[in-house]
Design an enzyme around this catalytic site. Sequence first.
Site, mmCIF file in Angstrom:
data_model
loop_
_atom_site.group_PDB
_atom_site.id
_atom_site.type_symbol
_atom_site.label_atom_id
_atom_site.label_comp_id
_atom_site.label_asym_id
_atom_site.label_seq_id
_atom_site.Cartn_x
_atom_site.Cartn_y
_atom_site.Cartn_z
ATOM 1 C CE LYS A 112 -4.042 -2.305 0.974
ATOM 2 N NZ LYS A 112 -3.727 -3.516 1.672
HETATM 3 C C1 LIG Z 1 -4.426 -4.661 1.114
HETATM 4 C C2 LIG Z 1 -3.746 -5.949 1.067
HETATM 5 C C3 LIG Z 1 -4.222 -6.970 0.242
HETATM 6 C C4 LIG Z 1 -5.453 -6.813 -0.619
HETATM 7 O O1 LIG Z 1 -5.290 -5.840 -1.609
HETATM 8 P P1 LIG Z 1 -6.538 -5.231 -2.398
HETATM 9 O O2 LIG Z 1 -6.008 -4.107 -3.208
HETATM 10 O O3 LIG Z 1 -7.503 -4.775 -1.336
HETATM 11 O O4 LIG Z 1 -7.093 -6.330 -3.226
HETATM 12 C C5 LIG Z 1 -3.485 -8.143 0.218
HETATM 13 N N1 LIG Z 1 -2.379 -8.321 0.966
HETATM 14 C C6 LIG Z 1 -1.899 -7.366 1.773
HETATM 15 C C7 LIG Z 1 -0.688 -7.619 2.582
HETATM 16 C C8 LIG Z 1 -2.569 -6.146 1.851
HETATM 17 O O5 LIG Z 1 -2.085 -5.191 2.655
#
Ligand SMILES: *Cc1c(COP(=O)(O)O)cnc(C)c1O
Length: 465
Positions: A112
């Site tokens: 993220k």
């Molecule tokens: C947010 C997240 C996901 C899921 O990602 P999306 O964009 O919501 O599909 C998967 N793994 C980790 C470690 C995350 O932080």
Amino acid sequence: MKYLSTRGNAPLLSFSDVALSGTARDGGLYVPESFPQFSRVDLKAMARLSYPALAFEILKPYVAGSIPDADLKTLLDDTYGAFHHPAVAPLQQIDTNIFLLELFHGETLAFKDYALQFLGRLFDYLLAKSRRHITVIGATSGDTGSAAIAACAGKSTMDIFVLHPQGRTSAVQRRQMTTVTAANVHNIAVEGSFDDCQDIVKALFADAKLVDELHLTAVNSINWARILAQVVYYFYAALRLGAPERAVSFVIPTGNFGNIYAGYVARQMGLPIQRLVAATNRNDILARFFESGAMEIRPVEPSLSPSMDIQISSNFERLLFEVYKRDGARTGSVLKSFRTDGSFAIGKAELTELQQLFRSVRVDDAATLSSIRDTYQHSGVLVDPHTAVGLAAARQLEGDTPIMSFACAHPAKFPDSVRDATGVTPPVPARLQAALDGTERFVVLENSVSKVRNHIRSQLQQAAA
Ligand SMILES: *Cc1c(COP(=O)(O)O)cnc(C)c1O
């Protein structure tokens, strides 16, 4: 570039307005009027660019008319220059045909950061220019919250409120959010699930008066600028694996469908992607959908990969809009009945078309742990449970197209699962240890829109006083 709503009933907006407004006024999500195209010649010319230079080429057509080139370049250089690996998103080979894209070299050690570190700087840049202040609100199942907080902390142009489901994020994830001391950071633990948190945020955004009063802004994965920043690493990874000469398949551990939708955008722009595989845990609504064409909600169950404990994948709306050939009225009415009935289905022809590109694999907790163990035994690499879900899915795919599986979080964020599976405790990077040692600060609120709204108002009044 102009942006339109997936529900077809909101004004066309520029990139800056879309970035700052998050959801559209008609309840839809913003998408670009068209996807800029990159030819094979373009791709070849981009093959050796550094991460920030590549990001500049990809973002430029999307921000055209909103941000001058020189400013965009500075924003991207600042953002990715602060990452903790010179390659920003390095590749690691795990098996003959399976590669990991390491997306944990940002501030909070999860993918993220790649979008949110950019978004924080972008907001600050746009707001400072127009002397505005915003209230950022987000719901998190774990990693979004800490990454958003790290992106906004200490910036005078914004306050940030993050809702997390009480007791349902890992201790490490919670501490990364609640130990941040900046006065503009406000953590709220909601007595409910992640979907409850997300519903509260949606309800706040549906309150047009409140949106105007507090200048509410979303940083959830529905924010277009976030999706756009995520498109970059698909290009970066594919180009390093031989694109455009060689196609690549991607395996994406999926929750809100944001990361995988970014892959769809990359493909629409001309990147040769053979398959996009949504890897899910036991919360397998997407796996069932890509098999049957029916989206059916079931209760959320906790798993070892909490950031994927989601049933309603908000970004799926953007894909549905394309499935329905950009018919906003139809997209809106299907999604409205989905909210009331808990299910909808697409047609057979539409499903067949989606299956040309998309697949989905469900991986339960036992298979997640064996995936962590197998990866460690065969390659000597420690992976977190989300990454492990992806690798388990990758091992099930056939064919000789190289598979790029995403390492979405650093193993030290989920030490218990890693230790259970391998007996090894992952080493903790210094920036994580610092977060873990701090004092926690958060309030617990009932699962209630009005309770949350009152809390936000009173915190902002205190800050202004
Ligand atoms: C947010 C997240 C996901 C899921 O990602 P999306 O964009 O919501 O599909 C998967 N793994 C980790 C470690 C995350 O932080």
